[in-house]
Each structure stands twice: as C-alpha cells, then as structure tokens.
Design an enzyme around this catalytic site. Structure first.
Site, PDB file in Angstrom:
ATOM      1  N   TYR A 131      -0.839  -4.112 -10.219  1.00 40.00           N
ATOM      2  CA  TYR A 131      -0.387  -3.836  -8.844  1.00 40.00           C
ATOM      3  C   TYR A 131      -1.343  -4.500  -7.839  1.00 40.00           C
ATOM      4  CZ  TYR A 131       1.215  -1.053  -4.812  1.00 40.00           C
ATOM      5  OH  TYR A 131       1.717  -0.648  -3.587  1.00 40.00           O
TER       6      TYR A 131
ATOM      7  N   SER B  80      -0.492  -3.883   0.908  1.00 39.07           N
ATOM      8  CA  SER B  80      -1.141  -2.609   0.580  1.00 39.07           C
ATOM      9  C   SER B  80      -2.649  -2.786   0.689  1.00 39.07           C
ATOM     10  CB  SER B  80      -0.796  -2.215  -0.867  1.00 39.07           C
ATOM     11  OG  SER B  80      -1.602  -1.139  -1.301  1.00 39.07           O
TER      12      SER B  80
END
Ligand code: NAP
Length: 265
Positions: free
Chosen positions: A169, A156
C-alpha cells in the site's frame, strides 16, 4: 452549476464525502463504484438531496467500472461523455488496502500486483484519458459554464510513512504521488491544474478493522488535531479546488491529516 465532476470510488467513504460536498456547490456528478451499486445509488440520491437543500439542482449518474481494467476506464469516460458531454473535474479517489496486513518479509506478489493495478495503474491511465478529453474540450470551446478543468488525486500519508505490515500500500501511494507533478507539468499549457490531496486517518470502511488501534494513537497525540478525519474534511478540500480558489497553484500537495505530517520535538 459548476460543471461536471467524475469521482472514482464514490459509493462509500471518502469518495462519497467528496461527492456530497461537490453536490452542495452545484456540480453535476458521475458516481463511480467497483461493484456496490446499492451504495452508489444511495450516494447519488443523497447528493441530489444535499444540492436541493441549498437550492441547487444537479444530476448524479452512477457508473460501475473497475479502474484497474483498461476497458472499464474507457467505459467510464465514455459514460461521462454520453451523459454530460463535458468533464470539468476528475477526482482519482478509488483505492484499496491489502486484504491482509502482512509483514513485508512475508507479503505476497499477488497482493502487490493487485494494489499497483488499482491504486496506481488505474488512476494513471484514467488521468490520461480524462486529460486528452479535457484538452479536446478546451480546443473545441465548452459552454455555457466557463471551462477551467482540474484533476485531483487522493493519495495518503502512506506515500511517505512506513507501515511495515502493508508495504504494498505504501509503495503504491508513493508511486501515485508522482502522478500529480507529471500531469501538472504536462497540462499547464492547456489550462488544466492538477492537485494531490493527502488524507491522514479518516473514518471509513477501510479503517474500520483498525479502529481501536487508531483511537488509541490519536488519543496519545499522534496528530496535533486530536480527532479522526472525516470524508467531509476531504470533500471540503476538493470543493475548494473545484470552486477555483487555488487558480495559481498546480502540482500542489494538500495535506488533510490533522497535522500528522508535522515533525515535532
Ligand atoms: P473505502 O471506504 O474502502 O471505499 C473505497 C471506494 O473505492 C468504494 O467506493 C469502492 O467501490 C471503490 N473501489 C474500490 N476498488 C475499486 C476499483 N477497482 N474500481 C473502482 N472503484 C473501486 O475507502 P476509503 O477509506 O474511502 O478510501 C478512499 C481513498 O482514500 C483510497 O484511495 C484510499 O487509499 C485513500 N485514503 C484513505 C484513508 C483512510 O484513512 N480511510 C487515508 C488516506 C487515504 P465499491 O463500494 O463498489 O466497493
């Protein structure tokens, strides 16, 4: 036929988009999900239809398994072995967001452990299992489809972008980014290329709760290409690798982010 691809988290979102694009180029598929069997069965049926629409016949078998759990990872690999007897591509796609977006001054260890387990430990050790099997296959000789095994990990933009309300995250994705250079270096002698695909803002269930925020940021120019990314955008990048279009590249990061990563002045 383009060999067998195992995609984690392919019931929904990006993983489903990847499965559909691989189906179109004739890959047989192992469709993994955590628990949403109806969605996984739907992906499977849609993949068969997508392949059929371009004149190809494939198989797409569903295997629920929690990649955060060691026994489940083993079950997933054994399922692929029993169903197909070979593995040409592993796509580490499954991942989770924190249940609540909490400021890093408040966020809990419980959330951190959950994300590390699924987003880092899961793909790291699933890759170990898949890589061992790929090496074994290379030694044994696999036919009739030529064997050029590959591993792709979906990380990501959060691997390098600080979001202070989901630090767990970001830390997990930054750690996951190291998987690709490690396995690329270790597996090159075995003819196994390893890639990272780094998506930007992609329209899926995961980003549903923050849709309005990202709609606004994109309209204001957050990304040079002013639109949401789609699971198909990521799927097409995976399919390019699966088609062996990058044979002299390994350890590579491919940004699928509308240019988000470009520093601008
Ligand atoms: P999503 O829509 O929430 O779908 C998640 C998928 O992963 C589902 O198929 C889910 O299965 C599966 N999954 C969740 N936990 C699992 C587990 N423990 N074991 C096996 N499968 C599991 O997410 P997404 O947006 O498609 O994201 C896919 C990947 O891309 C993630 O790694 C995410 O971090 C990354 N990513 C997403 C974006 C974005 O903007 N959406 C951007 C960059 C990177 P069930 O259906 O059974 O729950």
């Amino acid at each position: 036929m383009n060999g067998v691809s195992l995609i984690t988290g392919a019931s929904r979102g990006i993983g489903r988009g990847i499965a559909l694009e691989l189906a179109k180029i004739g890959c047989d598929l192992v469709i993994n999900c955590a628990s949403n069997l109806p969605a996984a069965e739907r992906t499977s049926a849609d993949c068969l239809a997508a392949a059929r629409a371009v004149g190809k016949t494939i198989r797409a078998e569903v295997c629920p398994a929690n990649i955060g759990i060691s026994a489940d990872r083993l079950k997933l690999i054994e399922f692929a072995r029993a169903q197909f007897g070979r593995l040409d591509l592993l796509v580490n796609n499954a991942g989770i967001a924190p249940e609540v977006r909490a400021d890093i001054l408040e966020a809990t260890e419980e959330s951190f452990d959950r994300l590390i387990s699924v987003n880092v430990k899961g793909p790291y050790f699933l890759t170990q299992l898949a890589a061992r099997w790929m090496i074994e296959q290379g030694r044994a000789g696999v036919s009739p489809v030529p064997f050029a095994p590959k591993i792709i990990t979906i990380t990501s933009i959060s691997a390098y972008t600080a979001s202070v309300n989901r630090g767990d995250y970001c830390v997990a994705k930054a750690a996951l980014s190291m998987l690709t250079p490690l396995y690329a270096a270790r597996l090159a002698d075995h003819g196994i290329n390893v890639y990272e695909i780094r998506p930007g803002i992609i329209a899926t269930d995961m980003t549903g709760p923050v849709k309005e925020k990202y709609d606004r940021l994109i309209a204001e120019g957050l990304t040079p290409i002013k639109r949401w990314g789609t699971p198909e955008d990521v799927g097409r990048a995976v399919a390019a690798i699966a088609r062996d279009l990058l044979p002299f590249s390994t350890g590579e990061v491919i940004n699928v982010d509308g240019g988000f990563h470009i520093r601008r002045l």
